[in-house]
Write a protein that holds these residues in place. Structure first.
Motif, short mmCIF file in Angstrom:
data_model
loop_
_atom_site.label_atom_id
_atom_site.label_comp_id
_atom_site.label_asym_id
_atom_site.label_seq_id
_atom_site.Cartn_x
_atom_site.Cartn_y
_atom_site.Cartn_z
N ILE A 154 6.85 0.81 1.40
CA ILE A 154 7.39 2.06 1.96
C ILE A 154 7.66 1.86 3.45
O ILE A 154 8.73 2.20 3.95
CB ILE A 154 6.41 3.23 1.75
CG1 ILE A 154 6.11 3.41 0.26
CG2 ILE A 154 6.98 4.52 2.33
CD1 ILE A 154 5.01 4.42 -0.02
N LEU A 155 6.70 1.31 4.17
CA LEU A 155 6.85 1.13 5.61
C LEU A 155 7.96 0.15 5.95
O LEU A 155 8.60 0.27 7.00
CB LEU A 155 5.53 0.66 6.22
CG LEU A 155 4.37 1.65 6.15
CD1 LEU A 155 3.12 1.05 6.76
CD2 LEU A 155 4.73 2.96 6.83
N ASP A 156 8.21 -0.82 5.08
CA ASP A 156 9.31 -1.76 5.30
C ASP A 156 10.65 -1.03 5.36
O ASP A 156 11.62 -1.56 5.92
CB ASP A 156 9.36 -2.80 4.18
CG ASP A 156 8.28 -3.86 4.32
OD1 ASP A 156 7.74 -4.01 5.43
OD2 ASP A 156 7.98 -4.53 3.32
N ASN A 157 10.70 0.16 4.77
CA ASN A 157 11.96 0.90 4.67
C ASN A 157 11.88 2.28 5.33
O ASN A 157 12.62 3.19 4.97
CB ASN A 157 12.34 1.06 3.19
CG ASN A 157 12.56 -0.27 2.51
OD1 ASN A 157 13.61 -0.88 2.64
ND2 ASN A 157 11.56 -0.74 1.76
N ILE A 158 10.99 2.41 6.30
CA ILE A 158 10.71 3.72 6.87
C ILE A 158 11.93 4.34 7.56
O ILE A 158 12.06 5.56 7.65
CB ILE A 158 9.52 3.63 7.86
CG1 ILE A 158 8.93 5.02 8.13
CG2 ILE A 158 9.92 2.92 9.13
CD1 ILE A 158 8.22 5.62 6.97
N GLU A 159 12.87 3.51 8.03
CA GLU A 159 14.07 4.05 8.68
C GLU A 159 15.16 4.43 7.67
O GLU A 159 16.15 5.05 8.04
CB GLU A 159 14.63 3.03 9.68
CG GLU A 159 13.70 2.78 10.86
CD GLU A 159 14.39 2.01 11.98
OE1 GLU A 159 15.43 2.49 12.47
OE2 GLU A 159 13.88 0.93 12.35
N ASP A 160 14.98 4.05 6.43
CA ASP A 160 15.93 4.39 5.37
C ASP A 160 15.20 5.32 4.39
O ASP A 160 14.54 4.87 3.46
CB ASP A 160 16.38 3.12 4.66
CG ASP A 160 17.39 3.38 3.54
OD1 ASP A 160 17.63 4.57 3.21
OD2 ASP A 160 17.92 2.40 3.00
N THR A 161 15.32 6.62 4.63
CA THR A 161 14.55 7.60 3.86
C THR A 161 14.76 7.47 2.37
O THR A 161 13.82 7.53 1.58
CB THR A 161 14.89 9.03 4.33
OG1 THR A 161 14.64 9.14 5.72
CG2 THR A 161 14.05 10.05 3.59
N GLN A 162 16.00 7.27 1.96
CA GLN A 162 16.31 7.20 0.53
C GLN A 162 15.58 6.03 -0.14
O GLN A 162 14.98 6.19 -1.21
CB GLN A 162 17.82 7.07 0.32
CG GLN A 162 18.24 7.09 -1.14
CD GLN A 162 19.76 7.05 -1.30
OE1 GLN A 162 20.51 7.14 -0.33
NE2 GLN A 162 20.22 6.91 -2.53
N THR A 163 15.64 4.86 0.50
CA THR A 163 14.95 3.70 -0.07
C THR A 163 13.44 3.87 -0.02
O THR A 163 12.72 3.51 -0.96
CB THR A 163 15.35 2.42 0.68
OG1 THR A 163 16.77 2.27 0.64
CG2 THR A 163 14.70 1.20 0.07
N ALA A 164 12.93 4.45 1.08
CA ALA A 164 11.49 4.67 1.20
C ALA A 164 10.98 5.60 0.11
O ALA A 164 9.91 5.37 -0.48
CB ALA A 164 11.16 5.25 2.58
N VAL A 165 11.73 6.65 -0.19
CA VAL A 165 11.36 7.57 -1.26
C VAL A 165 11.36 6.85 -2.61
O VAL A 165 10.47 7.04 -3.44
CB VAL A 165 12.30 8.79 -1.29
CG1 VAL A 165 12.09 9.61 -2.56
CG2 VAL A 165 12.09 9.66 -0.06
N MET A 166 12.35 6.01 -2.83
CA MET A 166 12.44 5.25 -4.07
C MET A 166 11.21 4.34 -4.22
O MET A 166 10.62 4.23 -5.30
CB MET A 166 13.72 4.41 -4.07
CG MET A 166 13.91 3.55 -5.31
SD MET A 166 15.39 2.53 -5.17
CE MET A 166 14.94 1.47 -3.78
N MET A 167 10.84 3.66 -3.12
CA MET A 167 9.65 2.81 -3.16
C MET A 167 8.39 3.63 -3.44
O MET A 167 7.52 3.22 -4.22
CB MET A 167 9.49 2.07 -1.82
CG MET A 167 10.57 1.06 -1.54
SD MET A 167 10.50 -0.34 -2.71
CE MET A 167 11.84 -1.35 -2.07
N ARG A 168 8.31 4.78 -2.82
CA ARG A 168 7.15 5.65 -3.03
C ARG A 168 7.01 6.04 -4.50
O ARG A 168 5.94 5.99 -5.08
CB ARG A 168 7.28 6.90 -2.16
CG ARG A 168 6.09 7.86 -2.27
CD ARG A 168 6.43 9.19 -1.63
NE ARG A 168 7.47 9.88 -2.36
CZ ARG A 168 8.14 10.94 -1.91
NH1 ARG A 168 7.89 11.40 -0.69
NH2 ARG A 168 9.06 11.52 -2.64
#
Length: 514
Positions: A154-168
């Motif tokens: 999640i933190l690897d993608n913290i600047e890309d909300t859409q990807t971070a949500v997908m990871m979550r």
């Protein structure tokens, strides 16, 4: 000669390789004796989480020989051994859900091969459950599950909300197995940098005990002053301990103050004061977030927050204070109970973080980093010599170096707090004592800077049009300097006025009072 375990996360390698080791094994016994059996711990990066998790692994595997001379050696039932599933997302960066699933699949296949088990289920979630159940049946023992850096995808993608949500959501599905596998599990320990809400990540895992701010576990990771002096006494003979503490000590999780192990080990190796921990990660996203929120940077040194702001955050609604605390740029200075509320005062943990963080803020504003560094060196000499007039050109040249497109993207330059924040960042980057919103009996000083026996008292104004001379006049009328008469041999009043359209200093007046 013992060796410094810089970067070593393997307990077995550390114990077999004649490395220094701060004995944390009593916490293994304490955890096992607790009724819960399910634990969560949040600590900043490079804080010793991975090593402690591997210590747990070796204990549950029954590797008694590794613990000789340590607390756990005579305080553990070594006849009982358990199958252990060790999951870590620390290696590499996951940019897609497919990459995350490949890592999860690799971890499960590796464990199945190690334990001689064949996995037949098709989905990642089902294979995880299958692995737990088959280990339980094969060994007639409940299984231990250890998860390291659970939140890194999640933190690897913290600047890309859409990807971070997908990871979550993908991780939420994966971790849900832990709840369903409860009858087969002996012990679960999950670590990470951040604390996402149970609803968003560990849905339904109601027995997961968060020990992040439990005073009993405050020093489970990190190194206390006593541990440092007892374990590394031979390396501290020629070290200025007070200077070392000022630079690297200060992390607080409602217990004794701590050193970040990565920092202090590198310092003991070289005996040079450098921002070792800070250099392992850049807080650019945090700085962007602070500026987007029009954050008054000096406030970071003295924040008051409650439980709700420290407990969790979500990727769709990130609060700067939460992320700054959980990632280690701020720590707890003081805790108190007020009525029904827990109140935490946050500040920088130490000089390393305060100085390096503010240097990074300055870097974000300008492309001319070489000029910024020259300015810092010059400013230090100016403070040492009391040459206030020299400050004018340093700050004028810095504001002039900020690209015009930065101003187009940030409205913060219209506010007095922006200009004051730049001044603060310069002084904080030097590591000198600086106070913002400094209270007196006649009002608040915008900024006070103390250097040796000198005090520099600043008032900032943002004006439309030319200079009005109000800044210095207010300093004199309010007699703010009286607060420092007994402390400072030299006192300087400095009034600074900024013009909105020019985005720079239009008036820099000063007066020495003594």
């Amino acid at each position: 000669m013992k060796k410094l375990p810089i970067g070593i996360q393997s307990f077995e390698k550390l114990r077999e390789g004649n490395f220094y080791y701060v004995d944390k094994t009593r916490y293994v016994k304490i955890l096992l004796d607790e009724e819960s059996g399910y634990f969560f711990l949040s600590r900043p990066r490079r804080f010793g989480k991975s090593l402690f998790l591997d210590t747990l692994r070796q204990a549950f595997l029954g590797k008694r020989e590794l613990f000789e001379g340590l607390f756990l050696y005579d305080n553990w039932d070594w006849d009982k051994k358990y199958p252990v599933i060790y999951i870590s997302f620390g290696a590499g960066v996951h940019k897609t859900e497919e990459e995350l699933k490949e890592t999860q699949d690799m971890i499960l296949r590796r464990h199945a091969q190690e334990y001689g088990i064949k996995l037949e289920e098709k989905t990642i979630k089902n294979r995880f459950m299958e692995l737990i159940e088959k280990l339980y049946r094969k060994y007639s023992k409940q299984v231990v599950v250890l998860v390291d850096e659970y939140d890194k995808p999640i933190l690897d993608n913290i600047e890309d909300t859409q990807t971070a949500v997908m990871m979550r959501e993908s991780l939420k599905n994966f971790y849900s197995v832990i709840k369903d596998a409860d009858p087969y599990l002996k012990f679960v320990f999950i670590t990470g940098v951040t604390k996402f809400s149970k609803v968003s990540i560990f849905s339904g895992l109601n027995n997961l005990k968060d020990i992040t701010l439990d005073p009993r576990y405050a020093t489970i990771c990190g190194i206390t002053q006593r541990e440092l002096e007892d374990t590394f006494s031979d390396l501290l003979k020629d070290v200025d301990k007070e200077q070392m503490k000022r630079w690297y000590n200060g992390y607080n999780f409602l217990g004794e103050r701590l050193y970040n192990p990565f920092d202090i080990l590198l310092f003991l190796d070289s005996k040079m004061y450098r921002p070792y921990w800070f250099e392992t990660g850049t807080p650019t996203f945090l700085i962007k977030l602070l500026l987007k929120e029009r954050y008054y940077i000096p406030d970071l040194e003295n924040l008051e927050v409650g439980d709700e702001i420290l407990e969790s955050f979500d990727v769709e609604n990130i609060t700067p204070e939460v992320l700054l605390f959980q990632t280690g740029y701020l720590t707890i200075e003081e805790y108190k109970r007020e009525g029904w509320m827990n109140v935490y005062k946050l500040t920088y943990p130490n000089l390393e973080v305060k100085s390096a963080f503010n240097r990074h803020i300055l870097n974000y504003f300008t492309r001319n980093l070489r000029e910024k560094e020259r300015n810092l060196i010059s400013l230090y000499r100016i403070l040492r010599n009391g040459n206030v007039e020299g400050m004018r050109e340093i700050f004028r040249s810095f504001f002039a170096s900020i690209p015009s497109d930065w101003y187009r993207r940030n409205e913060i330059s219209r506010y007095e707090g922006f200009y004051a924040s730049v001044f603060y960042a310069y002084f904080a980057a030097l590591g000198v004592e600086v106070r913002a919103e400094d209270a007196t009996n006649s009002g608040r000083i915008d900024m006070s800077v103390m250097f040796d026996s000198k005090c520099f008292i600043f008032e900032f104004k943002v004006v439309d049009g030319g200079s009005k001379g109000d800044a210095l006049r207010q300093l004199k009328e309010k007699r703010y300097h009286e607060k420092y008469i007994s402390r400072c041999r030299e006192i300087y009043l400095v009034g600074v006025e900024f013009e909105k359209s020019q985005r720079n200093i239009v008036s820099f007046e000063w007066e020495r009072l003594r």
